[in-house]
Scaffold this active site. Structure first.
Site, short mmCIF file in Angstrom:
data_model
loop_
_atom_site.label_atom_id
_atom_site.label_comp_id
_atom_site.label_asym_id
_atom_site.label_seq_id
_atom_site.Cartn_x
_atom_site.Cartn_y
_atom_site.Cartn_z
N LYS A 83 24.09 11.59 43.90
CA LYS A 83 23.75 11.76 42.49
C LYS A 83 22.66 10.75 42.14
O LYS A 83 22.65 9.63 42.69
CB LYS A 83 25.02 11.49 41.66
CG LYS A 83 24.94 11.80 40.18
CD LYS A 83 26.33 11.67 39.54
CE LYS A 83 26.34 11.98 38.05
NZ LYS A 83 27.70 11.90 37.47
N SER A 158 29.15 16.00 34.96
CA SER A 158 27.73 15.72 35.00
C SER A 158 27.14 15.65 36.41
O SER A 158 25.92 15.61 36.56
CB SER A 158 27.46 14.38 34.31
OG SER A 158 28.11 13.33 35.03
N SER A 182 33.61 14.11 35.69
CA SER A 182 32.34 14.64 36.20
C SER A 182 32.28 14.98 37.67
O SER A 182 31.26 15.47 38.13
CB SER A 182 31.22 13.67 35.88
OG SER A 182 30.83 13.84 34.56
N1 GLN Z 1 31.83 15.18 30.42
C1 GLN Z 1 32.25 13.83 30.15
C2 GLN Z 1 31.19 13.16 29.31
O1 GLN Z 1 30.30 13.81 28.93
C3 GLN Z 1 32.49 13.10 31.42
C4 GLN Z 1 31.26 12.63 32.05
C5 GLN Z 1 31.49 11.91 33.34
O2 GLN Z 1 32.57 11.90 33.90
N2 GLN Z 1 30.44 11.23 33.77
O3 GLN Z 1 31.26 12.01 29.04
#
Ligand code: GLN
Length: 496
Positions: A83, A158, A182
């Protein structure tokens, strides 16, 4: 497809074995990965940067080392992706944000170095929601990755690109980061394995911070056995991160049975809002575990309904503090503004951050501001404790908790993009575990049919603190009895 013909079907263990036993070469495997990426990634957008030359050079030197009889690592020649919020010396780490465009870290994160030391080959950096804020990849300043099962849908977020890269069989494993789901949510939506370890199991040094008390490096793999292998390489103590636990690397459990395990089934996770087809698949999966010798116990996690609001106070508070460093002085392309220092900082942040990141900085600054701090931030910390207490109480009478990973299968790109609250709710089943710091895996457990497409469903298995190996064992046993993870979507064949 050139090179190693069987490459996309193999998992990391057998691939490394095949390379080391000279049935192929690291170069052939890396060429196969690069060829597949070149042919298919234009439709998927998993990668922001493909490191073709560096990967080829590295594979060649691994082949030479093997030929000379030098010791090989456990991931010898295995290609992987990262990532774009993970630091690799000299490689652009932009966090999906314009504010870090062109940023090349001066060092390599220890969890990446450990993979390289075992012979893995980095082939590229993947697309993500800006600063890991999002659940679909659409908050990226660059591109939103697509789901190989249906290119009109999101692979989740994400860690969208890292997920798509494994789901499309570009690489046998990749790393994402999980702050509120995510890695687990995308793994569920794309039919692969995603594991968030106990908080502190993997160093965060070299992972760009979003919500520091929640962030964990979390891998994607195609099987739980591969997950055990990758975890045993990247986990373990690290002096650079004071929140990293002083523990040895994870050791996979030898047992290949779930006989006698007590599985808690939390009623709050099977309430309204859960798609009926997803529910059917998850219940069938739990039934399968019972057939394999586990027992189920109905449990209650009564504070579950407060998890999303609590997360959006804690995570935004931490993000507003962590993102203060992007000021045009220490990082990032600078905009002059009105020429004053404050004007330069404001203009740089206005141009560099996207709308979701700005929204979160505003929310986080608000909940930390004097006068509101006790009402919001301190209260959220108290509720966070209650959520952890719910799990601690449940684990007095069960060994693991089983539930869905996501309330729905993959949604369409664009479907929730204009509705932040709907997007936030897609994490309702992953966020509680993040707040509690517990280990949890998403493992493929079935399919639903939507608009003529088969879309994967994930089973989430949650363990008590530090029971990472037990969680992965249960996933492995489930997997070898069901083989859902063997199903693949043929991107090459379909016109999707
Ligand atoms: N979807 C969640 C957020 O927007 C989790 C994001 C993540 O785990 N990085 O914060």
């Amino acid at each position: 497809m050139s090179g190693f013909a069987d490459y996309p079907k193999l998992d990391a263990t057998s691939l490394a074995d095949a390379i080391v036993s000279k049935r192929t070469s690291a170069s052939a495997v890396v060429e196969a990965a690069l060829a597949r990426i070149a042919a298919l990634d234009p439709r998927l957008s998993a990668f922001h940067t493909v490191l073709g030359d560096a990967a080829r050079a590295r594979a060649r030197s691994l082949d030479e080392a093997l030929a000379k009889g030098e010791p090989t690592g456990r991931l010898h020649g295995v290609p992987f992706a990262l990532k774009s919020n993970m630091c690799v010396e000299g490689v652009e780490t932009n966090c999906g944000s314009k504010i870090l465009a062109g940023y090349r870290p001066p060092y390599t994160a220890p969890f990446v170095q450990r993979l390289l030391d075992e012979g893995a080959v980095l082939v590229g950096m993947t697309h993500m929601d800006e600063f890991a804020m999002g659940s679909s990849g659409e908050n990226s300043a660059y591109a939103a990755a697509r789901n190989p099962w249906d290119l009109a849908r999101t692979p989740g977020g994400s860690s969208s690109g890292s997920c798509a890269a494994v789901a499309a069989r570009f690489v046998p494993f990749s790393l994402g980061s999980d702050t509120g789901g995510s890695v687990r949510q995308p793994a569920a939506l794309a039919g692969i394995v995603g594991f968030k370890p106990t908080y502190g199991r993997i160093t965060r040094y070299g992972l760009v911070a979003f919500g520091s008390s929640l962030d964990q490096v979390s891998p994607f793999t195609r099987s739980s056995r591969d997950m055990e292998l990758v975890m045993s390489v990247i986990s373990g103590a690290d002096e650079h991160d004071s929140t990293c636990l002083d523990l040895a690397p994870l050791e996979p459990e030898r047992s290949d049975s779930v006989r006698g395990l007590r599985l808690g089934v939390p009623k709050e996770y099977f309430a309204s809002g859960l798609d009926a087809d997803v529910r059917r698949e998850v219940e069938a999966a739990i039934g399968k575990l019972v057939e394999l010798g586990a027992t189920t116990v109905p449990i209650e996690l009564p504070h579950t309904e407060y998890a999303i609001p609590t997360y959006y106070v804690v995570a935004t508070a931490e993000a507003s503090s962590n993102l203060a460093r992007y000021d045009g002085i220490r990082y990032g392309p600078r905009k002059p503004g009105d020429g004053s220092l404050q004007g330069m900082i404001a203009a740089t942040r206005e141009a560099g951050f996207g709308p979701e990141v700005k929204r979160r900085i505003l929310l986080g600054t608000y909940v930390l501001s004097s006068g509101y701090y006790d009402a919001w931030y301190v209260r959220a910390l108290k509720v966070r404790r209650l959520i952890r207490n719910d799990f601690d109480r449940a684990f007095e009478s069960v060994d693991l908790v089983v539930c869905p990973t996501s309330p729905t299968a993959a949604f369409k790109i664009g479907e929730k993009a204009d509705d932040p609250v709907a997007m936030y709710l897609s994490d309702v089943m992953t966020v509680p575990t993040s707040l509690a710091g517990l280990p949890a895996v998403s493992v493929p457990c079935g399919f639903v049919s939507l608009e003529g497409k088969r879309l994967p469903v994930g089973l989430q298995i949650i363990g008590p603190s530090l029971a990472d190996a037990r969680v992965l064992r249960a996933a492995r046993v489930f997997e070898s009895a069901t083989k859902h993870q063997a199903a693949i979507y043929s991107l090459e064949g379909a016109g999707a």
